[in-house]
Design a protein around this motif. Structure first.
Motif, PDB file in Angstrom:
ATOM      1  N   ASP A  17       0.891  -1.272   0.138  1.00 29.00           N
ATOM      2  CA  ASP A  17      -0.029   0.168  -0.125  1.00 29.00           C
ATOM      3  C   ASP A  17       0.933   1.205  -0.080  1.00 29.00           C
ATOM      4  N   TYR A  18       1.938   0.974   0.700  1.00 28.82           N
ATOM      5  CA  TYR A  18       2.934   2.493   0.883  1.00 28.82           C
ATOM      6  C   TYR A  18       3.506   2.655  -0.773  1.00 28.82           C
ATOM      7  N   ILE A  19       3.781   1.639  -1.455  1.00 33.08           N
ATOM      8  CA  ILE A  19       4.334   1.990  -2.567  1.00 33.08           C
ATOM      9  C   ILE A  19       3.040   2.444  -3.710  1.00 33.08           C
ATOM     10  N   ASP A  20       2.057   1.536  -3.434  1.00 31.51           N
ATOM     11  CA  ASP A  20       0.891   1.941  -4.752  1.00 31.51           C
ATOM     12  C   ASP A  20       0.395   3.353  -4.345  1.00 31.51           C
ATOM     13  N   ARG A  21       0.287   3.608  -3.274  1.00 30.58           N
ATOM     14  CA  ARG A  21      -0.354   4.949  -2.876  1.00 30.58           C
ATOM     15  C   ARG A  21       0.834   6.064  -3.001  1.00 30.58           C
ATOM     16  N   GLN A  22       1.878   5.639  -3.118  1.00 32.59           N
ATOM     17  CA  GLN A  22       3.095   6.649  -3.115  1.00 32.59           C
ATOM     18  C   GLN A  22       3.004   7.711  -1.814  1.00 32.59           C
ATOM     19  N   GLN A  23       2.813   6.858  -0.659  1.00 31.97           N
ATOM     20  CA  GLN A  23       2.786   7.498   0.933  1.00 31.97           C
ATOM     21  C   GLN A  23       4.246   8.055   0.916  1.00 31.97           C
ATOM     22  N   PHE A  24       4.897   7.370   0.175  1.00 34.69           N
ATOM     23  CA  PHE A  24       6.583   7.954   0.656  1.00 34.69           C
ATOM     24  C   PHE A  24       6.994   9.471   0.152  1.00 34.69           C
ATOM     25  N   LEU A  25       6.120   9.833  -0.562  1.00 33.24           N
ATOM     26  CA  LEU A  25       6.066  11.272  -0.888  1.00 33.24           C
ATOM     27  C   LEU A  25       5.779  12.300   0.419  1.00 33.24           C
ATOM     28  N   HIS A  26       5.065  11.712   1.178  1.00 36.65           N
ATOM     29  CA  HIS A  26       4.758  12.684   2.278  1.00 36.65           C
ATOM     30  C   HIS A  26       5.782  12.445   3.686  1.00 36.65           C
ATOM     31  N   PHE A  27       6.561  11.733   3.299  1.00 39.94           N
ATOM     32  CA  PHE A  27       7.719  11.587   4.508  1.00 39.94           C
ATOM     33  C   PHE A  27       9.139  11.844   4.027  1.00 39.94           C
ATOM     34  N   ASP A  28       9.806  12.312   4.993  1.00 43.52           N
ATOM     35  CA  ASP A  28      11.264  12.724   4.926  1.00 43.52           C
ATOM     36  C   ASP A  28      12.221  11.454   4.807  1.00 43.52           C
ATOM     37  N   ALA A  29      11.815  10.361   5.158  1.00 45.15           N
ATOM     38  CA  ALA A  29      12.560   9.267   5.310  1.00 45.15           C
ATOM     39  C   ALA A  29      11.656   8.032   5.519  1.00 45.15           C
ATOM     40  N   THR A  30      12.003   6.770   5.018  1.00 42.19           N
ATOM     41  CA  THR A  30      11.454   5.653   5.046  1.00 42.19           C
ATOM     42  C   THR A  30      12.129   4.597   5.720  1.00 42.19           C
ATOM     43  N   LEU A  31      11.745   4.103   6.726  1.00 44.55           N
ATOM     44  CA  LEU A  31      12.406   3.039   7.703  1.00 44.55           C
ATOM     45  C   LEU A  31      11.788   1.556   7.315  1.00 44.55           C
ATOM     46  N   ALA A  32      12.573   0.839   6.940  1.00 41.98           N
ATOM     47  CA  ALA A  32      11.934  -0.584   6.603  1.00 41.98           C
ATOM     48  C   ALA A  32      12.741  -1.604   7.817  1.00 41.98           C
ATOM     49  N   ILE A  33      12.009  -2.289   8.150  1.00 34.51           N
ATOM     50  CA  ILE A  33      12.580  -3.283   9.346  1.00 34.51           C
ATOM     51  C   ILE A  33      13.356  -4.329   8.765  1.00 34.51           C
ATOM     52  N   LEU A  34      13.152  -4.852   7.570  1.00 33.60           N
ATOM     53  CA  LEU A  34      14.223  -5.972   7.092  1.00 33.60           C
ATOM     54  C   LEU A  34      14.420  -5.766   5.701  1.00 33.60           C
ATOM     55  N   ASP A  35      15.567  -6.366   5.357  1.00 26.66           N
ATOM     56  CA  ASP A  35      16.208  -5.769   4.157  1.00 26.66           C
ATOM     57  C   ASP A  35      15.216  -6.328   2.822  1.00 26.66           C
ATOM     58  N   GLY A  36      14.377  -7.245   3.056  1.00 27.59           N
ATOM     59  CA  GLY A  36      13.387  -7.657   1.808  1.00 27.59           C
ATOM     60  C   GLY A  36      12.534  -6.426   1.730  1.00 27.59           C
ATOM     61  N   GLU A  37      11.983  -5.831   2.729  1.00 26.15           N
ATOM     62  CA  GLU A  37      11.022  -4.652   2.400  1.00 26.15           C
ATOM     63  C   GLU A  37      11.979  -3.556   1.674  1.00 26.15           C
ATOM     64  N   ALA A  38      12.729  -3.431   2.155  1.00 30.10           N
ATOM     65  CA  ALA A  38      13.706  -2.249   1.784  1.00 30.10           C
ATOM     66  C   ALA A  38      14.109  -2.380   0.208  1.00 30.10           C
ATOM     67  N   LYS A  39      14.554  -3.575  -0.141  1.00 33.28           N
ATOM     68  CA  LYS A  39      14.695  -3.745  -1.662  1.00 33.28           C
ATOM     69  C   LYS A  39      13.539  -3.790  -2.257  1.00 33.28           C
ATOM     70  N   GLU A  40      12.346  -4.235  -1.945  1.00 34.42           N
ATOM     71  CA  GLU A  40      11.091  -4.149  -2.661  1.00 34.42           C
ATOM     72  C   GLU A  40      10.699  -2.661  -2.986  1.00 34.42           C
ATOM     73  N   VAL A  41      10.913  -1.889  -1.839  1.00 31.86           N
ATOM     74  CA  VAL A  41      10.504  -0.164  -2.084  1.00 31.86           C
ATOM     75  C   VAL A  41      11.461   0.407  -2.957  1.00 31.86           C
ATOM     76  N   LEU A  42      13.019   0.083  -2.941  1.00 32.03           N
ATOM     77  CA  LEU A  42      14.112   0.663  -3.807  1.00 32.03           C
ATOM     78  C   LEU A  42      13.721   0.321  -5.142  1.00 32.03           C
ATOM     79  N   GLY A  43      13.464  -1.119  -5.326  1.00 31.40           N
ATOM     80  CA  GLY A  43      13.341  -1.433  -6.739  1.00 31.40           C
ATOM     81  C   GLY A  43      11.952  -0.740  -7.360  1.00 31.40           C
ATOM     82  N   ALA A  44      11.032  -0.155  -6.571  1.00 32.36           N
ATOM     83  CA  ALA A  44       9.925   0.121  -7.173  1.00 32.36           C
ATOM     84  C   ALA A  44      10.076   1.787  -7.254  1.00 32.36           C
ATOM     85  N   VAL A  45      10.679   2.438  -6.415  1.00 40.22           N
ATOM     86  CA  VAL A  45      10.507   3.817  -6.475  1.00 40.22           C
ATOM     87  C   VAL A  45      11.855   4.462  -6.950  1.00 40.22           C
ATOM     88  N   THR A  46      12.965   3.460  -6.856  1.00 44.35           N
ATOM     89  CA  THR A  46      14.135   4.314  -7.304  1.00 44.35           C
ATOM     90  C   THR A  46      15.111   3.410  -8.376  1.00 44.35           C
TER      91      THR A  46
END
Length: 284
Positions: free
Chosen positions: A163-192
């Motif tokens: 949901d965070y990726i699909d709704r582009q909620q990251f645009l409303h925050f100064d930083a995103t903090l993933a708990i595990l490396d899997g979620e981090a790679k998923e977000v990085l691959g989709a956004v950057t």
């Protein structure tokens, strides 16, 4: 400003040459290339200590990696900044033992980096929920978020990664903090993309690298993108150095309060009973 660039053998020299070929570089920074070929690869620490260089960038293709016990890696891209709390833990290990103190400490570290390294006055951090999160982990995350919020630290969540990726909620925050490396790679691959910069935070010096490590396979015909990534990393380091200087200057030796409230907190005043004026008005 002088930036140190760590160069390995082979194609890395061509990448650096391409990245630094823009004419306006000299107006912004100068670069010191550290390599075995130059015979100065052992001088990096001393040059940092004595201020000969302001920061360090590891060039693409280099096998050099730095690790510090207190450091975290923050990915800096055009539309987001992202860090991982437990990059070396698996989901199973996390569910078995979740260290809330480490989570709070690393949220604090990201929050402080946003203030000092990027001059964000009131940072907003989004916390992502790990996949397969148990009820105990969910309660722990909620408790940590609530506790830090009471301290004035702007952390929100946890959010579902998809949901965070699909709704582009990251645009409303100064930083995103993933708990595990899997979620981090998923977000990085989709956004950057691979031009993102890896910035080490939580350490005294300013150090960064690119996603193009020693294992990346690129040749002279494909150096444009790695060179672009290196150039972005250099300018990220320059920005962070300038932000830290401005932040430290603004918070060193602050002015004392100009006005002090005059009040007497002694027990005699606190418990005194005000006398009532029972004198008749107008002589009555």
């Amino acid at each position: 400003m002088n930036i140190g660039i760590l160069q390995s053998a082979g194609i890395a020299g061509t990448v650096i040459e391409c990245a630094l070929s823009t004419p306006d570089n000299d107006d912004v920074f100068t670069a010191t290339i550290y390599s075995k070929d130059n015979g100065n690869d052992k001088n990096v620490g001393a040059d940092l200590k004595f201020g000969n260089i302001s920061g360090i960038v590891v060039a693409p293709g280099s096998a050099t990696e730095f690790s510090f016990d207190s450091a975290m890696t923050m990915y800096v891209a055009e539309r987001m900044r992202l860090a991982t709390v437990f990059p070396d833990k698996s989901a199973e290990e996390l569910m078995e033992s979740f260290d809330r103190d480490v989570l709070a400490e690393r949220i604090n570290k990201v929050w402080m980096s946003l203030k000092r390294d990027f001059l964000v006055s009131m940072p907003r951090i989004a916390l992502l929920a790990p996949d397969g999160m148990t009820e105990d982990v969910a309660d722990t995350l909620a408790a940590v978020v609530a506790g830090l919020s009471e301290q004035g630290i702007g952390v929100f969540g946890p959010y579902n990664t998809n949901d965070y990726i699909d709704r582009q909620q990251f645009l409303h925050f100064d930083a995103t903090l993933a708990i595990l490396d899997g979620e981090a790679k998923e977000v990085l691959g989709a956004v950057t993309d691979e031009s993102r910069t890896k910035l080490l935070i939580g350490i005294p010096m300013v150090m960064a690298s690119t996603e193009y490590g020693a294992t990346n396979d690129f040749d002279a015909s494909g150096i444009v993108q790695p060179a672009y990534a290196l150039r972005k990393a250099v300018y990220t380091v320059i920005d962070v150095v300038r932000c830290r200087e401005a932040y430290d200057e603004g918070h060193s030796d602050p002015l004392p309060k100009l006005y002090h409230e005059r009040r007497d907190d002694s027990e005699k005043v606190r418990f005194a009973v005000r006398k009532q004026n029972n004198a008749p008005e107008n002589g009555n």
